[in-house]
Design an enzyme around this catalytic site. Structure first.
Site, PDB file in Angstrom:
ATOM      1  N   ARG A 279      14.765 -25.034  14.723  1.00 11.75           N
ATOM      2  CA  ARG A 279      15.163 -24.226  13.477  1.00 11.75           C
ATOM      3  C   ARG A 279      14.318 -24.729  12.210  1.00 11.75           C
ATOM      4  O   ARG A 279      14.528 -26.050  12.212  1.00 11.75           O
ATOM      5  CB  ARG A 279      16.556 -23.886  13.000  1.00 11.75           C
ATOM      6  CG  ARG A 279      17.490 -23.453  13.988  1.00 11.75           C
ATOM      7  CD  ARG A 279      18.643 -22.710  13.708  1.00 11.75           C
ATOM      8  NE  ARG A 279      19.532 -23.640  12.742  1.00 11.75           N
ATOM      9  CZ  ARG A 279      20.620 -23.180  12.116  1.00 11.75           C
ATOM     10  NH1 ARG A 279      21.189 -21.928  12.374  1.00 11.75           N
ATOM     11  NH2 ARG A 279      21.269 -23.997  11.370  1.00 11.75           N
TER      12      ARG A 279
ATOM     13  N   THR B  78      14.634 -22.258   6.104  1.00 13.29           N
ATOM     14  CA  THR B  78      14.752 -20.759   6.480  1.00 13.29           C
ATOM     15  C   THR B  78      15.812 -20.621   7.659  1.00 13.29           C
ATOM     16  O   THR B  78      16.084 -19.322   7.786  1.00 13.29           O
ATOM     17  CB  THR B  78      13.415 -20.139   6.614  1.00 13.29           C
ATOM     18  OG1 THR B  78      12.881 -20.678   8.163  1.00 13.29           O
ATOM     19  CG2 THR B  78      12.506 -20.286   5.572  1.00 13.29           C
TER      20      THR B  78
ATOM     21  N   ASP C 153      26.008 -30.599  12.242  1.00 15.44           N
ATOM     22  CA  ASP C 153      24.669 -30.582  13.036  1.00 15.44           C
ATOM     23  C   ASP C 153      25.117 -31.409  14.600  1.00 15.44           C
ATOM     24  O   ASP C 153      25.165 -32.625  14.669  1.00 15.44           O
ATOM     25  CB  ASP C 153      23.619 -31.380  12.438  1.00 15.44           C
ATOM     26  CG  ASP C 153      22.278 -31.083  12.944  1.00 15.44           C
ATOM     27  OD1 ASP C 153      22.019 -31.342  14.452  1.00 15.44           O
ATOM     28  OD2 ASP C 153      21.428 -30.654  12.453  1.00 15.44           O
TER      29      ASP C 153
ATOM     30  N   ASP D 153      22.433 -34.037  15.500  1.00 12.24           N
ATOM     31  CA  ASP D 153      22.189 -35.285  14.873  1.00 12.24           C
ATOM     32  C   ASP D 153      23.556 -36.041  15.231  1.00 12.24           C
ATOM     33  O   ASP D 153      23.421 -37.163  15.108  1.00 12.24           O
ATOM     34  CB  ASP D 153      22.288 -35.009  13.220  1.00 12.24           C
ATOM     35  CG  ASP D 153      21.038 -34.676  12.738  1.00 12.24           C
ATOM     36  OD1 ASP D 153      19.895 -34.711  13.346  1.00 12.24           O
ATOM     37  OD2 ASP D 153      21.054 -34.059  11.465  1.00 12.24           O
TER      38      ASP D 153
HETATM   39  C1  PRP Z   1      20.276 -26.458  16.650  1.00 13.04           C
HETATM   40  C2  PRP Z   1      21.159 -25.980  17.980  1.00 13.04           C
HETATM   41  C3  PRP Z   1      20.701 -24.694  18.289  1.00 13.04           C
HETATM   42  C4  PRP Z   1      20.334 -23.816  17.084  1.00 13.04           C
HETATM   43  C5  PRP Z   1      21.618 -22.817  16.839  1.00 13.04           C
HETATM   44  O1  PRP Z   1      19.153 -26.712  16.821  1.00 13.04           O
HETATM   45  O2  PRP Z   1      21.179 -26.844  18.840  1.00 13.04           O
HETATM   46  O3  PRP Z   1      19.464 -24.711  19.032  1.00 13.04           O
HETATM   47  O4  PRP Z   1      20.508 -24.710  16.141  1.00 13.04           O
HETATM   48  O5  PRP Z   1      21.175 -22.312  15.606  1.00 13.04           O
HETATM   49  P1  PRP Z   1      20.865 -20.529  15.643  1.00 13.04           P
HETATM   50  O6  PRP Z   1      21.663 -20.033  16.584  1.00 13.04           O
HETATM   51  O7  PRP Z   1      20.887 -20.055  14.336  1.00 13.04           O
HETATM   52  O8  PRP Z   1      19.319 -20.447  16.110  1.00 13.04           O
HETATM   53  P2  PRP Z   1      18.123 -27.304  15.995  1.00 13.04           P
HETATM   54  O9  PRP Z   1      17.415 -26.388  15.552  1.00 13.04           O
HETATM   55  O10 PRP Z   1      18.908 -27.490  14.608  1.00 13.04           O
HETATM   56  O11 PRP Z   1      17.462 -28.491  16.335  1.00 13.04           O
HETATM   57  P3  PRP Z   1      18.256 -29.703  17.144  1.00 13.04           P
HETATM   58  O12 PRP Z   1      18.681 -29.383  18.451  1.00 13.04           O
HETATM   59  O13 PRP Z   1      17.261 -30.768  17.266  1.00 13.04           O
HETATM   60  O14 PRP Z   1      19.344 -30.084  16.302  1.00 13.04           O
HETATM   61  N1  URA Z   2      23.172 -26.152  14.588  1.00  9.92           N
HETATM   62  C1  URA Z   2      24.145 -27.021  14.668  1.00  9.92           C
HETATM   63  O1  URA Z   2      23.931 -27.904  15.130  1.00  9.92           O
HETATM   64  N2  URA Z   2      25.086 -26.772  14.051  1.00  9.92           N
HETATM   65  C2  URA Z   2      25.542 -25.708  13.449  1.00  9.92           C
HETATM   66  O2  URA Z   2      26.654 -25.346  12.583  1.00  9.92           O
HETATM   67  C3  URA Z   2      24.332 -24.555  13.251  1.00  9.92           C
HETATM   68  C4  URA Z   2      23.252 -24.889  14.035  1.00  9.92           C
END
Ligand code: PRP
Ligand code: URA
Length: 221
Positions: A114, A118, A212, A215
């Site tokens: 993501r 945005t 998150d 993280d």
């Molecule tokens: C997070 C999570 C999902 C997404 C969910 O990933 O693991 O993939 O956000 O959000 P959405 O339903 O609004 O798309 P992120 O892109 O933050 O990457 P990460 O896995 O590296 O934390």
């Molecule tokens: N991704 C995460 O890790 N946490 C949230 O709450 C939304 C997206």
């Protein structure tokens, strides 16, 4: 009716049994004061429960075996082949849980991130088993907020020939907005989740959520 209640009513959204054990595990991982080692340990325990639950939605055929007592037992055997597909990076945390119950399972990877400003998902990379079109897919991502990332990943799977009704989305926490959007866009999809939260905030984070996931699990806060 609240969005959460609407999501609960959808027969394609399968909530883990809301036992005290599950509530206790979820309380630990939702707690902002939980140290990383415990976050990983208890997340892994819930992931294992989710994977086990997901296997309940795979087809079976009748199978007869003979017990050591020399008697026939009418049982079942899994029919059809499976694979995992993790949405990197947070989805990779669920790969071990899948491997623990399905030895030598093939696991495809799709890197979708993501945009931090945005919250729009961007596809960077995908590598899938060559015969994925013939397999059931356990799609792995612990967090479902807007649903944008998972929906983009499902588009990648459909382009690769996977049948929509063979996709089981294994998820730890979902926001009702995201879950409902996914179920509307993909009417044959099934979602297995541990808990449905209240909503997403202005930054598209799940509330109450756990922050998150990627993280906290990988130690990059
Ligand atoms: C997070 C999570 C999902 C997404 C969910 O990933 O693991 O993939 O956000 O959000 P959405 O339903 O609004 O798309 P992120 O892109 O933050 O990457 P990460 O896995 O590296 O934390
Ligand atoms: N991704 C995460 O890790 N946490 C949230 O709450 C939304 C997206």
């Amino acid at each position: 009716m609240s969005l959460s209640a609407k999501a609960v009513e959808d027969s394609r959204l399968h909530l883990l049994p809301q036992t005290n054990q599950l509530k206790g595990l979820m309380t630990i991982i939702r707690d902002a004061n939980t140290p990383r080692g415990d976050f990983v340990f208890y997340s892994d325990r819930v992931i294992r429960l989710l994977v086990e639950e997901g296997l309940n939605y795979l087809p079976v055929v009748e199978k007869q075996v003979t017990t050591p007592m020399g008697m026939a037992f009418q049982g079942v055997a899994f029919e059809g082949r499976i694979c995992g597909v993790s949405i990197m990076r947070a989805g990779e945390s669920m790969e071990q849980g899948l491997r623990e119950v399905c030895t030598s399972v093939r696991i495809g990877k799709v890197l979708i991130q993501r945009d931090e400003r945005t919250a729009q998902p961007k596809l960077y990379y995908s590598k899938l088993p060559k015969d994925i079109a013939d397999r059931w897919v356990l799609l792995l991502d612990p967090m479902l907020a807007t649903g944008g990332s998972a929906m983009k990943c499902i588009e990648v799977l459909l382009e690769a020939g996977v049948k929509e009704e063979r996709i089981l989305f294994i998820n730890l926490i979902c926001a009702p907005e995201g879950a409902l959007a996914m179920l509307e866009k993909f009417p044959k999809l099934q979602i297995i989740t541990a808990e449905i939260d209240e909503r997403i905030d202005d930054n598209k984070f799940i509330l109450p959520g756990l922050g998150d996931f990627g993280d906290r699990y990988f130690g990059t806060e």
